[in-house]
Design an enzyme around this catalytic site. Structure first.
Site, PDB file in Angstrom:
ATOM      1  N   TYR A  98      34.439  23.855  38.465  1.00 32.57           N
ATOM      2  CA  TYR A  98      33.725  24.535  37.385  1.00 32.57           C
ATOM      3  C   TYR A  98      34.432  25.849  37.028  1.00 32.57           C
ATOM      4  CZ  TYR A  98      29.689  26.589  34.910  1.00 32.57           C
ATOM      5  OH  TYR A  98      28.852  27.168  33.982  1.00 32.57           O
ATOM      6  N   THR A 117      22.443  38.637  45.122  1.00 27.01           N
ATOM      7  CA  THR A 117      21.771  39.019  43.880  1.00 27.01           C
ATOM      8  C   THR A 117      22.274  38.197  42.689  1.00 27.01           C
ATOM      9  OG1 THR A 117      23.405  40.687  43.233  1.00 27.01           O
ATOM     10  CG2 THR A 117      21.599  41.418  44.686  1.00 27.01           C
ATOM     11  N   ARG A 118      21.400  38.096  41.694  1.00 27.59           N
ATOM     12  CA  ARG A 118      21.757  37.516  40.399  1.00 27.59           C
ATOM     13  C   ARG A 118      21.013  38.312  39.327  1.00 27.59           C
ATOM     14  NH1 ARG A 118      24.650  35.265  43.470  1.00 27.59           N
ATOM     15  NH2 ARG A 118      25.276  33.081  43.566  1.00 27.59           N
ATOM     16  N   PHE A 138      12.673  27.229  42.451  1.00 20.86           N
ATOM     17  CA  PHE A 138      11.576  28.036  42.987  1.00 20.86           C
ATOM     18  C   PHE A 138      10.269  27.751  42.232  1.00 20.86           C
ATOM     19  CE2 PHE A 138      14.206  31.789  44.959  1.00 20.86           C
ATOM     20  CZ  PHE A 138      14.792  30.884  45.833  1.00 20.86           C
ATOM     21  N   PRO A 192      28.508  33.310  45.458  1.00 20.77           N
ATOM     22  CA  PRO A 192      28.759  34.738  45.221  1.00 20.77           C
ATOM     23  C   PRO A 192      27.642  35.620  45.781  1.00 20.77           C
ATOM     24  CG  PRO A 192      29.195  33.463  43.240  1.00 20.77           C
ATOM     25  CD  PRO A 192      28.538  32.528  44.208  1.00 20.77           C
ATOM     26  N   GLY A 196      38.031  25.297  35.807  1.00 25.29           N
ATOM     27  CA  GLY A 196      37.962  24.576  34.528  1.00 25.29           C
ATOM     28  C   GLY A 196      37.629  25.545  33.409  1.00 25.29           C
ATOM     29  N   LYS A 197      36.645  26.398  33.660  1.00 24.02           N
ATOM     30  CA  LYS A 197      36.225  27.367  32.632  1.00 24.02           C
ATOM     31  C   LYS A 197      37.308  28.426  32.407  1.00 24.02           C
ATOM     32  CE  LYS A 197      31.882  26.203  31.546  1.00 24.02           C
ATOM     33  NZ  LYS A 197      31.394  25.968  30.184  1.00 24.02           N
ATOM     34  N   ASN A 205      23.742  34.017  34.503  1.00 24.01           N
ATOM     35  CA  ASN A 205      22.593  33.131  34.803  1.00 24.01           C
ATOM     36  C   ASN A 205      21.490  33.219  33.729  1.00 24.01           C
ATOM     37  OD1 ASN A 205      23.987  33.853  37.368  1.00 24.01           O
ATOM     38  ND2 ASN A 205      22.554  32.343  38.185  1.00 24.01           N
TER      39      ASN A 205
HETATM   40  P1  NAD Z   1      23.132  21.756  30.698  1.00 18.93           P
HETATM   41  O1  NAD Z   1      23.657  20.924  31.793  1.00 18.93           O
HETATM   42  O2  NAD Z   1      21.669  21.704  30.419  1.00 18.93           O
HETATM   43  O3  NAD Z   1      23.896  21.461  29.338  1.00 18.93           O
HETATM   44  C1  NAD Z   1      25.200  20.948  29.271  1.00 18.93           C
HETATM   45  C2  NAD Z   1      25.208  19.846  28.238  1.00 18.93           C
HETATM   46  O4  NAD Z   1      26.544  19.333  28.132  1.00 18.93           O
HETATM   47  C3  NAD Z   1      24.310  18.659  28.635  1.00 18.93           C
HETATM   48  O5  NAD Z   1      23.536  18.275  27.533  1.00 18.93           O
HETATM   49  C4  NAD Z   1      25.316  17.565  29.048  1.00 18.93           C
HETATM   50  O6  NAD Z   1      24.813  16.272  28.862  1.00 18.93           O
HETATM   51  C5  NAD Z   1      26.480  17.902  28.136  1.00 18.93           C
HETATM   52  N1  NAD Z   1      27.778  17.403  28.622  1.00 18.93           N
HETATM   53  C6  NAD Z   1      28.288  17.475  29.881  1.00 18.93           C
HETATM   54  N2  NAD Z   1      29.503  16.913  29.921  1.00 18.93           N
HETATM   55  C7  NAD Z   1      29.771  16.485  28.655  1.00 18.93           C
HETATM   56  C8  NAD Z   1      30.871  15.802  28.055  1.00 18.93           C
HETATM   57  N3  NAD Z   1      31.950  15.462  28.758  1.00 18.93           N
HETATM   58  N4  NAD Z   1      30.787  15.513  26.738  1.00 18.93           N
HETATM   59  C9  NAD Z   1      29.696  15.838  26.012  1.00 18.93           C
HETATM   60  N5  NAD Z   1      28.628  16.466  26.520  1.00 18.93           N
HETATM   61  C10 NAD Z   1      28.677  16.793  27.823  1.00 18.93           C
HETATM   62  O7  NAD Z   1      23.575  23.269  31.001  1.00 18.93           O
HETATM   63  P2  NAD Z   1      23.285  24.621  30.246  1.00 18.93           P
HETATM   64  O8  NAD Z   1      22.688  25.534  31.226  1.00 18.93           O
HETATM   65  O9  NAD Z   1      22.577  24.387  28.955  1.00 18.93           O
HETATM   66  O10 NAD Z   1      24.773  25.122  29.954  1.00 18.93           O
HETATM   67  C11 NAD Z   1      25.376  25.014  28.690  1.00 18.93           C
HETATM   68  C12 NAD Z   1      26.738  25.696  28.713  1.00 18.93           C
HETATM   69  O11 NAD Z   1      26.601  27.071  29.057  1.00 18.93           O
HETATM   70  C13 NAD Z   1      27.688  25.078  29.748  1.00 18.93           C
HETATM   71  O12 NAD Z   1      28.977  25.032  29.197  1.00 18.93           O
HETATM   72  C14 NAD Z   1      27.637  26.046  30.889  1.00 18.93           C
HETATM   73  O13 NAD Z   1      28.826  26.045  31.634  1.00 18.93           O
HETATM   74  C15 NAD Z   1      27.415  27.372  30.173  1.00 18.93           C
HETATM   75  N6  NAD Z   1      26.762  28.356  31.050  1.00 18.93           N
HETATM   76  C16 NAD Z   1      25.461  28.215  31.403  1.00 18.93           C
HETATM   77  C17 NAD Z   1      24.873  29.134  32.262  1.00 18.93           C
HETATM   78  C18 NAD Z   1      23.419  29.050  32.673  1.00 18.93           C
HETATM   79  O14 NAD Z   1      22.971  29.886  33.452  1.00 18.93           O
HETATM   80  N7  NAD Z   1      22.637  28.120  32.189  1.00 18.93           N
HETATM   81  C19 NAD Z   1      25.643  30.189  32.770  1.00 18.93           C
HETATM   82  C20 NAD Z   1      26.980  30.272  32.406  1.00 18.93           C
HETATM   83  C21 NAD Z   1      27.529  29.355  31.529  1.00 18.93           C
HETATM   84  N1  UDP Z   2      19.506  29.526  45.710  1.00 16.77           N
HETATM   85  C1  UDP Z   2      18.515  29.594  46.695  1.00 16.77           C
HETATM   86  N2  UDP Z   2      17.618  28.575  46.768  1.00 16.77           N
HETATM   87  C2  UDP Z   2      17.628  27.504  45.936  1.00 16.77           C
HETATM   88  C3  UDP Z   2      18.633  27.443  44.922  1.00 16.77           C
HETATM   89  C4  UDP Z   2      19.568  28.478  44.841  1.00 16.77           C
HETATM   90  O1  UDP Z   2      18.463  30.548  47.466  1.00 16.77           O
HETATM   91  O2  UDP Z   2      16.765  26.623  46.066  1.00 16.77           O
HETATM   92  C5  UDP Z   2      20.465  30.639  45.605  1.00 16.77           C
HETATM   93  C6  UDP Z   2      21.940  30.209  45.568  1.00 16.77           C
HETATM   94  O3  UDP Z   2      22.468  30.085  46.873  1.00 16.77           O
HETATM   95  C7  UDP Z   2      22.557  31.373  44.799  1.00 16.77           C
HETATM   96  C8  UDP Z   2      21.449  31.799  43.826  1.00 16.77           C
HETATM   97  O4  UDP Z   2      20.241  31.271  44.349  1.00 16.77           O
HETATM   98  O5  UDP Z   2      22.824  32.441  45.667  1.00 16.77           O
HETATM   99  C9  UDP Z   2      21.654  31.276  42.397  1.00 16.77           C
HETATM  100  O6  UDP Z   2      21.935  29.897  42.490  1.00 16.77           O
HETATM  101  P1  UDP Z   2      22.117  28.982  41.186  1.00 16.77           P
HETATM  102  O7  UDP Z   2      22.539  27.640  41.676  1.00 16.77           O
HETATM  103  O8  UDP Z   2      20.889  29.066  40.349  1.00 16.77           O
HETATM  104  O9  UDP Z   2      23.268  29.674  40.336  1.00 16.77           O
HETATM  105  P2  UDP Z   2      24.705  30.288  40.694  1.00 16.77           P
HETATM  106  O10 UDP Z   2      24.947  30.298  42.176  1.00 16.77           O
HETATM  107  O11 UDP Z   2      25.659  29.405  39.973  1.00 16.77           O
HETATM  108  O12 UDP Z   2      24.602  31.666  40.165  1.00 16.77           O
END
Ligand code: NAD
Ligand code: UDP
Length: 320
Positions: A147, A212-213, A193, A276, A150-151, A176
């Protein structure tokens, strides 16, 4: 001749994408939502299907797409660790091949293109809070790398298309984000949660819960993404979009218990590898350039999200 903007949203049937579809339809645009439904669902956009300016298309961004649009929001990519680690090779392909295909499309039709990047490009950050200038601390070979890297590679591609082909790009580093329509089983902390609290199950804190987040409500985030897309061509980002309010995971669990009135107990589980320790956006650039600031307090956003999951769980019970 097209008077209304035509906007492609890849990953538009996902959590954030579905709100983006809604807001852009409200702004008068034509919205084409392309999604392979890996983590997104038709249900997320079911209320839009009869809208005359909305179109839903099953498409995997790893393959080329030939459509005529003015703007592209590239949101396609599974976002939760459980989902992106399910098929890590596919995750990297989605970010990298997906970016190449969408940038190629943007180049052909001269569209503006926005990339949903992530705070994960900072990895387990050694600088706190994280400004856009920080290059990050990412493990290239760990379970989160498909992830994160890739990003990061997608960002590289965006900036090379910008330098090499003069493409109009916008890179948003999303922190987040939470809200209704999060996947109930995606393992992300807010949905976990809330579902655990509503079911009266143990609340699973990974590690000591002191990591933290910073949590941004989806309405705020989507407003930020749209204002970034609407900036002049000189603005490329990357720009952090997130809520700087920083909480420990334990504090989040306590707020969820308080708001749901749940009797759930806190239990401690092992911390996942490369998790993290802290994360908080520096949003000075978003404030200055976009005039954007998050407005929804964690308590208020959690209340709305709890109401959504409560409704979902009651519907499931009723259907049994
Ligand atoms: P999500 O999983 O709900 O949405 C992702 C969408 O992309 C889904 O509808 C999935 O079906 C679609 N998808 C996955 N692979 C695909 C492919 N190969 N072709 C076409 N569609 C595809 O997640 P989200 O939380 O809505 O995230 C949306 C975007 O924002 C993502 O790119 C994610 O990396 C980015 N983002 C989200 C968060 C967050 O906290 N939610 C944080 C940082 C970045
Ligand atoms: N986390 C947790 N309990 C859970 C799910 C996640 O304590 O049931 C923690 C996880 O280890 C991380 C934070 O919550 O430290 C945020 O996790 P999430 O998967 O939501 O996002 P990311 O780690 O990608 O920020």
């Amino acid at each position: 001749m097209h008077l209304e903007r035509r906007i492609l949203i890849t990953g538009g049937a996902g959590f954030i994408g579905s709100f983006l579809c809604e807001r852009l339809l409200e702004s008068g645009a034509n919205v084409l939502c392309a999604d392979n439904f890996f983590t997104g669902t038709r249900t997320n956009v079911a209320h839009l299907l009869s809208h005359p300016r909305f179109e839903l298309m099953r498409h995997d961004v790893c393959f080329p797409l030939y459509v005529e649009v003015d703007e592209i929001y590239n949101m396609a990519c599974p976002a939760s660790p459980i989902h992106y680690q399910f098929d890590p090779v596919q995750t990297t392909k989605t970010s990298v091949h997906g970016a190449i295909n969408m940038l190629g499309l943007a180049k052909r039709v001269k569209a503006k293109i926005l990339q949903a990047s992530t705070s994960e490009v900072y990895g387990d950050p050694a600088v706190h809070p994280q400004p856009e200038e920080y290059w990050g601390n990412v493990n290239p070979i760990g379970p989160r790398s498909c992830y994160d890297e890739g990003k990061r590679c997608a960002e590289t591609l965006f900036f090379d298309y910008h330098r090499q082909h003069k493409l109009r790009i916008k890179v948003a580093r999303i922190f987040n984000t939470y809200g209704p329509r999060m996947h109930p089983n995606d393992g992300r902390v807010v949905s976990n949660f809330i579902v655990q609290a509503l079911k009266g199950e143990d609340i699973t804190l990974y590690g000591d819960g002191q990591q933290t987040r910073s949590f941004c409500y989806v309405d705020d985030l989507v407003r930020g993404l749209i204002s970034l897309m609407d900036t002049g061509d000189d603005i490329t980002g990357p720009i952090n979009i997130g809520n700087p309010g920083e909480f420990t995971i334990r504090q989040l669990a306590e707020q969820v218990i308080d708001l749901t009135g749940s009797k759930s107990k806190l239990v401690f589980m092992p911390l996942p590898q490369d998790d993290p320790k802290q994360r908080q956006p520096n949003i000075e650039k978003a404030r200055e350039i976009l005039g954007w600031d998050p407005e929804v307090r964690l308590r208020d956003g959690l209340t709305k999200t709890i109401a959504y999951f409560d409704g979902m769980l009651s519907d499931k019970l009723a259907a049994k």
